[in-house]
Design a protein around this motif. Structure first.
Motif, PDB file in Angstrom:
ATOM      1  N   HIS A  89      -6.440  67.891  44.877  1.00 43.64           N
ATOM      2  CA  HIS A  89      -7.136  68.387  43.689  1.00 43.64           C
ATOM      3  C   HIS A  89      -6.864  69.881  43.481  1.00 43.64           C
ATOM      4  O   HIS A  89      -6.687  70.338  42.344  1.00 43.64           O
ATOM      5  CB  HIS A  89      -8.635  68.134  43.803  1.00 43.64           C
ATOM      6  CG  HIS A  89      -9.024  66.708  43.545  1.00 43.64           C
ATOM      7  ND1 HIS A  89      -8.549  65.985  42.461  1.00 43.64           N
ATOM      8  CD2 HIS A  89      -9.849  65.862  44.219  1.00 43.64           C
ATOM      9  CE1 HIS A  89      -9.076  64.770  42.484  1.00 43.64           C
ATOM     10  NE2 HIS A  89      -9.850  64.662  43.537  1.00 43.64           N
TER      11      HIS A  89
ATOM     12  N   ARG B 274      -4.952  71.469  40.149  1.00 42.11           N
ATOM     13  CA  ARG B 274      -5.677  72.531  39.437  1.00 42.11           C
ATOM     14  C   ARG B 274      -4.814  73.780  39.322  1.00 42.11           C
ATOM     15  O   ARG B 274      -4.755  74.416  38.261  1.00 42.11           O
ATOM     16  CB  ARG B 274      -6.981  72.854  40.159  1.00 42.11           C
ATOM     17  CG  ARG B 274      -7.764  74.006  39.525  1.00 42.11           C
ATOM     18  CD  ARG B 274      -9.037  74.310  40.297  1.00 42.11           C
ATOM     19  NE  ARG B 274      -8.812  74.483  41.715  1.00 42.11           N
ATOM     20  CZ  ARG B 274      -8.295  75.587  42.269  1.00 42.11           C
ATOM     21  NH1 ARG B 274      -7.954  76.612  41.500  1.00 42.11           N
ATOM     22  NH2 ARG B 274      -8.125  75.654  43.580  1.00 42.11           N
TER      23      ARG B 274
ATOM     24  N   VAL C 262      -2.203  73.422  36.602  1.00 39.32           N
ATOM     25  CA  VAL C 262      -2.782  73.612  35.268  1.00 39.32           C
ATOM     26  C   VAL C 262      -3.026  75.087  35.001  1.00 39.32           C
ATOM     27  O   VAL C 262      -2.666  75.611  33.935  1.00 39.32           O
ATOM     28  CB  VAL C 262      -4.087  72.806  35.125  1.00 39.32           C
ATOM     29  CG1 VAL C 262      -4.777  73.147  33.801  1.00 39.32           C
ATOM     30  CG2 VAL C 262      -3.810  71.313  35.210  1.00 39.32           C
ATOM     31  N   GLU C 263      -3.620  75.786  35.954  1.00 38.83           N
ATOM     32  CA  GLU C 263      -3.957  77.196  35.754  1.00 38.83           C
ATOM     33  C   GLU C 263      -2.699  78.057  35.630  1.00 38.83           C
ATOM     34  O   GLU C 263      -2.655  78.977  34.803  1.00 38.83           O
ATOM     35  CB  GLU C 263      -4.826  77.687  36.913  1.00 38.83           C
ATOM     36  CG  GLU C 263      -6.221  77.064  36.891  1.00 38.83           C
ATOM     37  CD  GLU C 263      -7.056  77.448  38.098  1.00 38.83           C
ATOM     38  OE1 GLU C 263      -6.497  78.073  39.034  1.00 38.83           O
ATOM     39  OE2 GLU C 263      -8.257  77.123  38.112  1.00 38.83           O
TER      40      GLU C 263
ATOM     41  N   GLY D 196      -5.810  73.271  28.555  1.00 35.88           N
ATOM     42  CA  GLY D 196      -6.877  73.603  29.476  1.00 35.88           C
ATOM     43  C   GLY D 196      -8.224  73.754  28.799  1.00 35.88           C
ATOM     44  O   GLY D 196      -9.269  73.430  29.382  1.00 35.88           O
TER      45      GLY D 196
ATOM     46  N   MET E  82      -9.671  70.332  28.491  1.00 38.54           N
ATOM     47  CA  MET E  82      -9.998  69.719  29.780  1.00 38.54           C
ATOM     48  C   MET E  82     -11.261  70.318  30.400  1.00 38.54           C
ATOM     49  O   MET E  82     -11.995  69.635  31.100  1.00 38.54           O
ATOM     50  CB  MET E  82      -8.805  69.849  30.736  1.00 38.54           C
ATOM     51  CG  MET E  82      -7.628  68.960  30.366  1.00 38.54           C
ATOM     52  SD  MET E  82      -6.299  68.937  31.604  1.00 38.54           S
ATOM     53  CE  MET E  82      -5.404  70.435  31.179  1.00 38.54           C
ATOM     54  N   LYS E  83     -11.512  71.583  30.119  1.00 37.76           N
ATOM     55  CA  LYS E  83     -12.648  72.258  30.751  1.00 37.76           C
ATOM     56  C   LYS E  83     -13.993  71.703  30.305  1.00 37.76           C
ATOM     57  O   LYS E  83     -14.992  71.885  30.996  1.00 37.76           O
ATOM     58  CB  LYS E  83     -12.578  73.761  30.468  1.00 37.76           C
ATOM     59  CG  LYS E  83     -11.547  74.480  31.318  1.00 37.76           C
ATOM     60  CD  LYS E  83     -11.497  75.958  30.997  1.00 37.76           C
ATOM     61  CE  LYS E  83     -10.459  76.670  31.865  1.00 37.76           C
ATOM     62  NZ  LYS E  83     -10.353  78.111  31.541  1.00 37.76           N
TER      63      LYS E  83
ATOM     64  N   ARG F 196     -12.366  65.860  34.450  1.00 31.53           N
ATOM     65  CA  ARG F 196     -11.502  67.042  34.476  1.00 31.53           C
ATOM     66  C   ARG F 196     -10.456  66.918  35.577  1.00 31.53           C
ATOM     67  O   ARG F 196      -9.271  67.216  35.366  1.00 31.53           O
ATOM     68  CB  ARG F 196     -12.350  68.302  34.676  1.00 31.53           C
ATOM     69  CG  ARG F 196     -11.542  69.595  34.608  1.00 31.53           C
ATOM     70  CD  ARG F 196     -12.447  70.812  34.511  1.00 31.53           C
ATOM     71  NE  ARG F 196     -13.309  70.961  35.677  1.00 31.53           N
ATOM     72  CZ  ARG F 196     -14.619  70.720  35.699  1.00 31.53           C
ATOM     73  NH1 ARG F 196     -15.238  70.304  34.597  1.00 31.53           N
ATOM     74  NH2 ARG F 196     -15.327  70.895  36.807  1.00 31.53           N
ATOM     75  N   ARG F 197     -10.873  66.464  36.748  1.00 28.06           N
ATOM     76  CA  ARG F 197      -9.910  66.286  37.841  1.00 28.06           C
ATOM     77  C   ARG F 197      -8.867  65.235  37.483  1.00 28.06           C
ATOM     78  O   ARG F 197      -7.681  65.390  37.813  1.00 28.06           O
ATOM     79  CB  ARG F 197     -10.647  65.896  39.118  1.00 28.06           C
ATOM     80  CG  ARG F 197     -11.352  67.051  39.798  1.00 28.06           C
ATOM     81  CD  ARG F 197     -12.132  66.595  41.003  1.00 28.06           C
ATOM     82  NE  ARG F 197     -12.526  67.726  41.833  1.00 28.06           N
ATOM     83  CZ  ARG F 197     -13.337  67.641  42.868  1.00 28.06           C
ATOM     84  NH1 ARG F 197     -13.832  66.463  43.227  1.00 28.06           N
ATOM     85  NH2 ARG F 197     -13.640  68.714  43.580  1.00 28.06           N
TER      86      ARG F 197
ATOM     87  N   TYR G 280      -6.480  66.834  35.046  1.00 27.84           N
ATOM     88  CA  TYR G 280      -5.609  67.769  35.754  1.00 27.84           C
ATOM     89  C   TYR G 280      -4.479  67.016  36.447  1.00 27.84           C
ATOM     90  O   TYR G 280      -3.325  67.470  36.459  1.00 27.84           O
ATOM     91  CB  TYR G 280      -6.405  68.550  36.805  1.00 27.84           C
ATOM     92  CG  TYR G 280      -7.231  69.698  36.271  1.00 27.84           C
ATOM     93  CD1 TYR G 280      -7.303  69.975  34.909  1.00 27.84           C
ATOM     94  CD2 TYR G 280      -7.961  70.509  37.142  1.00 27.84           C
ATOM     95  CE1 TYR G 280      -8.070  71.022  34.428  1.00 27.84           C
ATOM     96  CE2 TYR G 280      -8.728  71.571  36.666  1.00 27.84           C
ATOM     97  CZ  TYR G 280      -8.781  71.818  35.310  1.00 27.84           C
ATOM     98  OH  TYR G 280      -9.548  72.864  34.844  1.00 27.84           O
TER      99      TYR G 280
ATOM    100  N   TYR H 294      -2.010  65.933  33.751  1.00 25.11           N
ATOM    101  CA  TYR H 294      -1.237  67.085  33.279  1.00 25.11           C
ATOM    102  C   TYR H 294      -0.208  67.517  34.326  1.00 25.11           C
ATOM    103  O   TYR H 294       0.948  67.806  33.998  1.00 25.11           O
ATOM    104  CB  TYR H 294      -2.147  68.268  32.934  1.00 25.11           C
ATOM    105  CG  TYR H 294      -1.340  69.446  32.436  1.00 25.11           C
ATOM    106  CD1 TYR H 294      -0.992  69.551  31.096  1.00 25.11           C
ATOM    107  CD2 TYR H 294      -0.860  70.424  33.326  1.00 25.11           C
ATOM    108  CE1 TYR H 294      -0.208  70.612  30.645  1.00 25.11           C
ATOM    109  CE2 TYR H 294      -0.072  71.468  32.881  1.00 25.11           C
ATOM    110  CZ  TYR H 294       0.238  71.560  31.535  1.00 25.11           C
ATOM    111  OH  TYR H 294       1.028  72.588  31.091  1.00 25.11           O
TER     112      TYR H 294
END
Length: 283
Positions: free
Chosen positions: A9, A13, A16-17, A24, A27-28, A35-36, A39, A42
């Protein structure tokens, strides 16, 4: 949660960041499990897209994509090895994500490789829409299950088309510099453009008419997505509606600019994106 899953995870993450993707924002607003899951989807898209886009030989790219096909098979056997697929395993089980949509995404990347290495004709109009179905529609079909609205298939496909066509119009110059053109070759030839080099094609003033028609298609698909969203629980579709609002903003900017120079850069500030996202969340 076991240590391997926690590591997985964290891995998706970070992808994505690091990407800084506009997705994003959508997704937030999801609950943690959703969300996970997004992520993970993605990150999968990012990793296979990097294989198609980054420098490398044709064989290396095909081998890389074949590796991900095998990873998909392992995922659906419950024995993933790659960290991204480990992160996706709970989502596959919780949301009944269809294996075929992951395969469609890989097939879309193969289309990119085919274009790069002359293994296929440039995309005609039907080929463009197949490409959109694979690289964007598949994401939509996975996403609506995570959002909890699995019957919203027509919404997912319309939004996928709208986002991808807008993305293609926005990135015409960048794609041409990389030797690609996603605008339909049959429409290009119908305008009398005979050049084969994408850099020459995008400098031809007759390309404006092709861009205008693709922009009309993108606009129509945004309207289709909006209509379809009203047949479902819009609260559940908010992450997609947020992204749709941001990309609708890009299309509006493209239409306002026009396509006399389709390579001219169109940007949107973080503040403008946040404003559009907020309006979509409140709408």
């Amino acid at each position: 949660m076991n240590a391997e899953l926690e590591k997985a995870h964290d891995h998706v993450r970070r992808i994505v960041e690091k990407s800084g993707t506009s997705f994003g924002l959508g997704m937030k607003i999801l609950p943690e499990d959703g969300r996970r899951a997004m992520y993970g989807v993605y990150a999968f898209c990012r990793e296979i897209d990097d294989i198609a886009d980054e420098p490398g030989t044709e064989q290396a790219k095909r081998d890389g994509l074949d590796k991900w096909r095998k990873e998909v098979e392992r995922l659906y056997q419950g024995q993933p090895e790659d960290l991204t697929m480990v992160a996706l395993l709970p989502a596959v089980e919780a949301y009944d994500l269809p294996k075929q949509e992951f395969i469609e995404l890989i097939d879309g990347m193969v289309m990119d490789v085919d274009l790069d290495f002359g293994r296929a004709e440039r995309l005609d109009h039907s080929g463009l829409h197949l490409y959109c179905r694979r690289v964007a529609g598949a994401v939509g079909m996975l996403s609506i299950r995570i959002f909890g609205e699995p019957d919203a298939t027509q919404f997912a496909l319309a939004m996928g088309d709208a986002l991808q066509l807008t993305n293609i119009l926005r990135d015409i110059g960048e794609d041409a510099d990389e030797g690609r053109i996603y605008l339909p070759i049959d429409m290009i030839r119908a305008e009398g453009i005979t050049a084969t080099d994408p850099k020459e094609i995008v400098r031809d003033p007759r390309l404006t008419a092709v861009c205008d028609r693709i922009a009309e298609e993108a606009d129509a698909r945004f309207r289709d997505a909006e209509e379809q969203s009203r047949r479902h629980d819009r609260r559940k579709l908010k992450p997609a509606l947020v992204m749709g609002s941001i990309y609708r903003g890009y299309l509006d900017k493209l239409l306002a600019r026009g396509f006399a120079d389709p390579t001219a850069t169109v940007k949107m500030s973080k503040a403008a994106k946040a404003t559009r996202a907020l309006r979509a969340m409140m709408g």
